[in-house]
Design an enzyme around this catalytic site. Structure first.
Site, short mmCIF file in Angstrom:
data_model
loop_
_atom_site.label_atom_id
_atom_site.label_comp_id
_atom_site.label_asym_id
_atom_site.label_seq_id
_atom_site.Cartn_x
_atom_site.Cartn_y
_atom_site.Cartn_z
N ASP A 226 -5.04 -0.26 -8.53
CA ASP A 226 -4.78 -1.25 -7.47
C ASP A 226 -5.75 -2.41 -7.71
O ASP A 226 -6.74 -2.57 -7.02
CB ASP A 226 -5.03 -0.59 -6.12
CG ASP A 226 -4.77 -1.53 -4.96
OD1 ASP A 226 -4.41 -2.70 -5.19
OD2 ASP A 226 -4.95 -1.09 -3.81
N SER A 227 -5.44 -3.18 -8.74
CA SER A 227 -6.41 -4.19 -9.19
C SER A 227 -5.93 -5.60 -8.91
O SER A 227 -4.81 -5.83 -8.48
CB SER A 227 -6.60 -4.05 -10.71
OG SER A 227 -5.48 -4.57 -11.39
N THR A 228 -6.81 -6.53 -9.19
CA THR A 228 -6.45 -7.94 -9.18
C THR A 228 -5.58 -8.23 -10.42
O THR A 228 -5.33 -7.35 -11.23
CB THR A 228 -7.74 -8.80 -9.21
OG1 THR A 228 -8.69 -8.14 -10.05
CG2 THR A 228 -8.35 -8.93 -7.84
N HIS B 263 0.82 -1.22 0.00
CA HIS B 263 0.00 0.00 0.00
C HIS B 263 0.85 1.27 0.00
O HIS B 263 0.52 2.26 -0.65
CB HIS B 263 -0.96 -0.02 1.19
CG HIS B 263 -2.08 -1.00 0.99
ND1 HIS B 263 -2.52 -1.86 1.98
CD2 HIS B 263 -2.82 -1.29 -0.11
CE1 HIS B 263 -3.49 -2.61 1.49
NE2 HIS B 263 -3.69 -2.29 0.24
N ASP C 20 -17.44 -0.28 -12.53
CA ASP C 20 -16.29 -0.73 -13.34
C ASP C 20 -15.33 0.43 -13.62
O ASP C 20 -15.73 1.45 -14.19
CB ASP C 20 -16.85 -1.30 -14.66
CG ASP C 20 -15.75 -1.86 -15.55
OD1 ASP C 20 -14.58 -1.91 -15.11
OD2 ASP C 20 -16.08 -2.26 -16.68
N GLY C 21 -14.07 0.24 -13.25
CA GLY C 21 -13.06 1.27 -13.44
C GLY C 21 -12.77 1.55 -14.90
O GLY C 21 -12.35 2.66 -15.26
N ASP D 89 -9.96 -2.84 -0.64
CA ASP D 89 -9.63 -3.04 0.78
C ASP D 89 -9.36 -1.71 1.49
O ASP D 89 -9.26 -1.66 2.70
CB ASP D 89 -8.42 -3.98 0.92
CG ASP D 89 -7.22 -3.49 0.14
OD1 ASP D 89 -6.61 -2.47 0.54
OD2 ASP D 89 -6.88 -4.10 -0.90
N PRO E 60 -12.58 -9.34 -14.37
CA PRO E 60 -12.93 -7.92 -14.58
C PRO E 60 -11.72 -7.00 -14.69
O PRO E 60 -11.84 -5.87 -15.15
CB PRO E 60 -13.77 -7.58 -13.34
CG PRO E 60 -13.47 -8.62 -12.33
CD PRO E 60 -13.07 -9.85 -13.08
#
Ligand code: SAM
Length: 288
Positions: free
Chosen positions: A160-162, A66, A141-142, A90, A167
């Site tokens: 800061d994505s998966t 972070h 949705d970004g 988060d 998605p």
């Protein structure tokens, strides 16, 4: 995947490796509209959030990620007032962004509201800045948000994505970076989590190429440790629009008004150093 009921294991097929944490118990599990979310209590890493079988964060080591997703980008921009976080449900990145007094507005665009609600319950320390009047939340949705963003309305974009599946796949494309560049002001920066240099050069290389093709003048990957992610060595990739991410406000970083656990001006400088194999693969200039 579990070895037995006392261990959580994430298998990294592309690295031919696996990482396990000893767990006390599973605290929560649900299938949201977008993904399967699990929360565990571990023996030594505190709480653990897992999405679709992939570790997102642990209480013990999330500060590394972070802090490195936020402070280098914010100290590279001359005047970061308007920040947009894509993903980051988060809320740990949002908390770090709001430590910067110059930030006037930070919008978190997270596709899955359940990630944020579960974080409020199981990682309340990451959500401690959620009531800050400068924070705003949009659940959607970004990719679409960025397509519709007002041109020139953002100073720093943090993705800061998966991983680039499901998605998040469209967050690693030239079309998305073009939209980001348009949303940024004349001086702007994007920073995006970009996987492991040991296992994922097939993602990192095309990401640099796509950012540059989208018009970002300079791209550069920051290096930092992240024990719960595959290989333990992670990157965040910066793209500058009228801003050179190889430079930063080092004096401001050294005299910052807030506490950090990992980030400081020396760490920032060190994270900019590029390993030889990456310099060659990405055709970066010597000295960068
Ligand atoms: N740092 C973590 C990692 O790399 O494992 C990611 C943390 S954060 C929980 C990732 C968030 O990105 C997830 O909550 C997911 O819902 C969100 N996300 C994925 N695709 C998205 C999209 N297209 N728009 C907005 N949020 C997205």
């Amino acid at each position: 995947m579990t070895l037995d009921s006392h261990w959580f294991t994430e298998v990294c097929e592309e690295g031919g490796s696996a990482f396990s944490l000893k767990i006390k118990c599973k605290l929560h599990e649900e299938q949201s509209d977008y993904q399967r979310i699990e929360i565990y209590d571990t023996e030594h890493f505190g709480k653990l959030m897992v999405i679709d079988g992939f570790i997102m964060l642990s209480t013990l080591d999330n500060f590394l990620y972070h802090e490195m997703m936020s402070h280098p980008a914010l100290f590279s921009h001359p005047d970061p007032r308007r920040v947009v976080i894509i993903g980051g449900g988060d809320c740990g990145t949002l908390r770090e962004v709001l430590r910067h007094p110059a930030v006037e507005h930070a919008l978190q665009v997270e596709i899955d509201e359940r990630v944020t609600r579960l974080s409020e319950t199981y990682f309340p320390e990451l959500c401690s800045a959620n009531d800050d009047p400068r924070a705003e939340f949009f659940f959607g949705d970004g990719i679409r948000w960025m397509r519709e963003a007002e041109p020139g309305s953002v100073d720093v974009i943090i993705v800061d994505s998966t991983d680039p599946i499901g998605p998040a796949k469209g967050l690693f494309t030239e079309a998305f970076y073009r939209d980001c560049r348009q949303a940024l002001g004349e001086q702007g920066l994007i920073v995006q989590q970009s996987e492991s240099p040991l296992y994922h050069m097939d993602i990192i290389g095309p990401m640099h190429a796509a950012m540059r093709a989208a018009g970002f003048d300079h791209t550069l990957s920051l290096h930092f440790p992240q024990p719960v992610y595959p290989s333990g060595w992670w990157t965040a990739t910066l793209g500058g629009k009228g801003v050179d991410p190889r430079q930063f406000r080092s004096e401001d970083a050294a005299t910052r008004s807030f506490e950090t656990r990992y980030y400081n001006a020396d760490i920032h400088r060190a994270a900019l150093a590029q390993p030889e194999f990456m310099r060659r693969a990405l055709q970066l200039e010597a000295g960068s």
